[in-house]
Design a protein around this motif. Structure first.
Motif: not given
Length: 107
Positions: A76-77, A79-80, A83-84
């Motif tokens: 999750d980190i 992927e955060e 970013g988009d």
């Protein structure tokens, strides 16, 4: 956040992290969130050597089920941080495991 002193000096801890792979970038991020002044050094751009290829094969799996939640959070980190715009070129995909025998399926 609070800052840590180094030795007997005043001010935030100053840290040099060698290597801009996933471990170095993650270490630098967490230290800076805790108030340290961090410098990353690497002859290559961040996440372009082995980390670039490692991001192609990430999954929520460990032989110890107690570690799976930690792996899930690290994905999750990552992927955060990507970013988009998906700056790390992450590519989430599935896995298929095949075995020719019952013993292989149990391994």
């Amino acid at each position: 956040g609070s800052s840590s002193s180094s030795g007997g000096g005043s001010g935030p801890m100053q840290v040099v992290v060698a290597g801009c792979g996933i471990a170095g970038v993650s270490t630098a991020m967490h230290l800076s969130q805790r108030g340290a002044r961090v410098i990353l050094v690497d002859p290559r751009p961040p996440l372009t050597a082995t980390s670039q290829y490692s991001t192609e094969c990430y999954r929520d799996f460990f032989t110890d089920p107690a570690l799976v939640p930690f792996m899930s959070r690290s994905v999750d980190i990552l992927e955060e941080l990507a970013g988009d715009q998906n700056e790390f070129r992450l590519n989430r995909r599935g896995y298929a495991f095949f075995a020719a025998s019952e013993e292989g399926a149990q391994a």
